[in-house]
Design a protein around this motif. Structure first.
Motif, PDB file in Angstrom:
ATOM      1  N   UNK A 177      52.797  14.887  37.919  1.00 38.67           N
ATOM      2  CA  UNK A 177      54.022  15.700  37.776  1.00 38.67           C
ATOM      3  C   UNK A 177      54.995  15.153  36.732  1.00 38.67           C
ATOM      4  N   UNK A 178      54.680  14.007  36.149  1.00 43.95           N
ATOM      5  CA  UNK A 178      55.586  13.392  35.175  1.00 43.95           C
ATOM      6  C   UNK A 178      55.805  14.333  33.991  1.00 43.95           C
ATOM      7  N   UNK A 179      57.055  14.423  33.508  1.00 43.94           N
ATOM      8  CA  UNK A 179      57.364  15.337  32.421  1.00 43.94           C
ATOM      9  C   UNK A 179      57.121  14.700  31.061  1.00 43.94           C
ATOM     10  N   UNK A 180      56.960  15.558  30.065  1.00 44.55           N
ATOM     11  CA  UNK A 180      56.779  15.105  28.685  1.00 44.55           C
ATOM     12  C   UNK A 180      58.163  14.976  28.055  1.00 44.55           C
ATOM     13  N   UNK A 181      58.624  13.739  27.852  1.00 43.62           N
ATOM     14  CA  UNK A 181      59.982  13.542  27.355  1.00 43.62           C
ATOM     15  C   UNK A 181      60.068  12.264  26.536  1.00 43.62           C
ATOM     16  N   UNK A 182      61.132  12.180  25.756  1.00 43.72           N
ATOM     17  CA  UNK A 182      61.349  10.984  24.957  1.00 43.72           C
ATOM     18  C   UNK A 182      61.569   9.765  25.842  1.00 43.72           C
TER      19      UNK A 182
END
Length: 504
Positions: free
Chosen positions: A217-222
């Motif tokens: 569930x981890x998001x794609x982010x900086x």
């Protein structure tokens, strides 16, 4: 820090300025590097195609010429590493993360979204996608690395010169290379290396994030990418502390084991017959069309010319930016080999492995796209994981891939800190640990800033901009090597003639 030269301080200042600039005004950095990248691609695309093909031709000439028998070192020197370890080290340093990042993504993108000339989704696009991938990752890429490595190894181990880019130009410019002009040459090489490696680390962080996003569930982010860079930075600094013979050597062998395991499993669980048929067919197409692709610029087609700028010119710039780092590292581990042995190994073995790699993962991805579609809609960094998801043992393959990206990440950064340390301590083969630590932090900071200022596009912009000035230095290195090796060969032949006359 007693060993450091002015090259260290000047390049560090430039790198830190870039990091601060990207942190404070990321959009401004992206805009300016984008403008530079666009100008170079549009106005100097022809230049990149000519010089890179010229480098390959020069390598082939050296293999088949009488110079091929000469050693990178003294006549009695023996190689420090066996073939398996040597290939593992140069392969890990030379390609690494890029193979995993683009292994499935580039073929599927060409096939389904943006073929070089053919209609997307057709048999022609399928063939074209694979041969252009081979073109971008094959002998042209390794020819660039081989040039820098050959020149450095020859001057270092045969002539006893410092392991510096500037020292290879002394046959052309003499003592000027010991002064300010030599420092300028080394500063350009060091900065190109920092940007080239930072770009690759950025790609690696983005793909690890992409894999985690696809599988969890981890998001794609900086923020996630920054955390990944931070963790890997600590790991590669630990590796850098252990030195070349332990850290890099063990990691390189680990990389090869993981890469072979990933490749072997995919060959078995994937469409094996389709993979091998595509491999055989497209290798032939690659060899048949190699001259045409090498000089293809499409001046009368804006669409095709844009494609060349975005892909071929980008790749040639990427390899040139990486070449100081990879070239110095390969030179460092190649002492004692003949020029013929060295160039044949560097040009052919990694290229052949790369072709099989792209055929395996690219063909598997294209098979999924043909059967059910949707794969081409994924983000670039997620395509490999999307491919695995459609085959048996997909989760295991994804885990191996992420571990492999991580070990490639560590190896590349570790090797780069060693090379940057050499280049900023007057060519020392044992740069101080503190110097390597400084460059490790700078590389990671640069990767983070480039991702923050514009993601993958900012990485590409910075790469092409940094590679351009070093390309001119590479041309001078080739001329300098030829002048030096020709003089050495004449002296060697005269010495043999005298020995024969004396014995007679």
């Amino acid at each position: 820090m007693k060993k450091v030269t002015s090259v260290f301080w000047v390049t560090l200042a430039i790198a830190l300025f870039s990091v601060v600039w990207g942190s404070v005004a990321p959009k401004n950095l992206e805009s300016i590097t984008g403008s530079i990248q666009s100008y170079i691609s549009v106005h100097f695309g022809w230049y990149y195609l000519l010089i890179v093909t010229g480098f390959v031709i020069f390598c082939l000439y050296m293999i088949f010429s009488p110079y091929g028998k000469m050693k990178l070192g003294k006549p009695t020197d023996k190689p420090d590493y066996n073939y398996a370890t040597w290939f593992a080290m140069l392969f890990s340093a030379g390609m690494g993360i890029g193979l995993v990042f683009w292994g499935a993504a580039e073929p599927i993108y060409f096939y389904a979204n943006n073929a070089p000339t053919a209609e997307t989704g057709t048999a022609a696009a399928l063939n074209e996608s694979m041969r252009f991938v081979y073109f971008h990752w094959g002998v042209h890429a390794w020819g660039i690395y081989a040039i820098v490595a050959l020149v450095l190894a020859y001057f270092k181990f045969r002539r006893g010169a410092p392991a510096l880019i500037s020292s290879t130009l002394e046959p052309l410019f003499g003592d000027k290379m010991n002064g300010p002009w030599g420092k300028v040459v080394d500063i350009i090489a060091v900065f190109a290396t920092i940007v080239g490696v930072a770009t690759t680390l950025g790609f690696g962080a983005a793909q690890i994030n992409g894999g985690l996003t696809f599988l969890t569930p981890l998001e794609d982010s900086f923020g996630v990418q920054l955390a990944i860079i931070g963790v890997v930075t600590v790991l590669f600094m630990i590796s850098a502390y252990t030195g070349l013979s332990k850290g890099i050597r063990y990691l390189s062998n680990t990389n090869m084991i993981l890469a072979i395991a990933l490749l072997a499993i995919m060959l078995v669980v994937g469409p094996t017959l389709f993979i091998m048929n595509m491999f055989t067919d497209t290798i032939g197409a690659y060899l048949q069309n190699l001259p045409t692709m090498s000089f293809r610029l499409a001046p009368n087609s804006e669409e095709n010319r844009t494609w060349i700028n975005n892909w071929t010119v980008f790749y040639w710039a990427w390899w040139i930016a990486w070449s100081p780092f990879v070239g110095i590292f390969i030179a460092r581990v190649s002492k004692g080999r003949t020029i013929r042995e060295f160039l044949s190994g560097v040009l052919l073995v990694p290229s052949a492995v790369g072709f099989l790699w792209f055929s395996t993962f690219g063909s598997s991805a294209i098979q999924v796209q043909q059967d059910q579609g949707g794969l081409s809609d994924l983000a670039t960094e997620q395509v490999m994981f999307g491919t695995f998801d459609n085959y048996p043992l997909g989760l295991i393959l994804s885990i191996i891939a992420m571990v492999l990206i991580g070990t490639f990440f560590i190896t590349s950064a570790d090797s780069a800190t060693f090379v940057l340390g050499m280049q900023t301590t007057n060519g020392s083969l044992t740069p101080p640990t503190m110097v390597k630590f400084v460059w490790g932090i700078v590389q990671s900071s640069m990767a983070a800033v480039l991702l923050y200022s514009g993601g993958l596009q900012a990485l590409q912009n910075a790469l092409i901009s940094a590679a351009f000035p070093f390309s001119f230095i590479m041309i001078l290195m080739v001329v300098s090597l030829y002048k030096a090796i020709r003089a050495d060969k004449i002296a060697l032949d005269r010495g043999k003639d005298k020995e024969e006359k004396t014995s007679a």
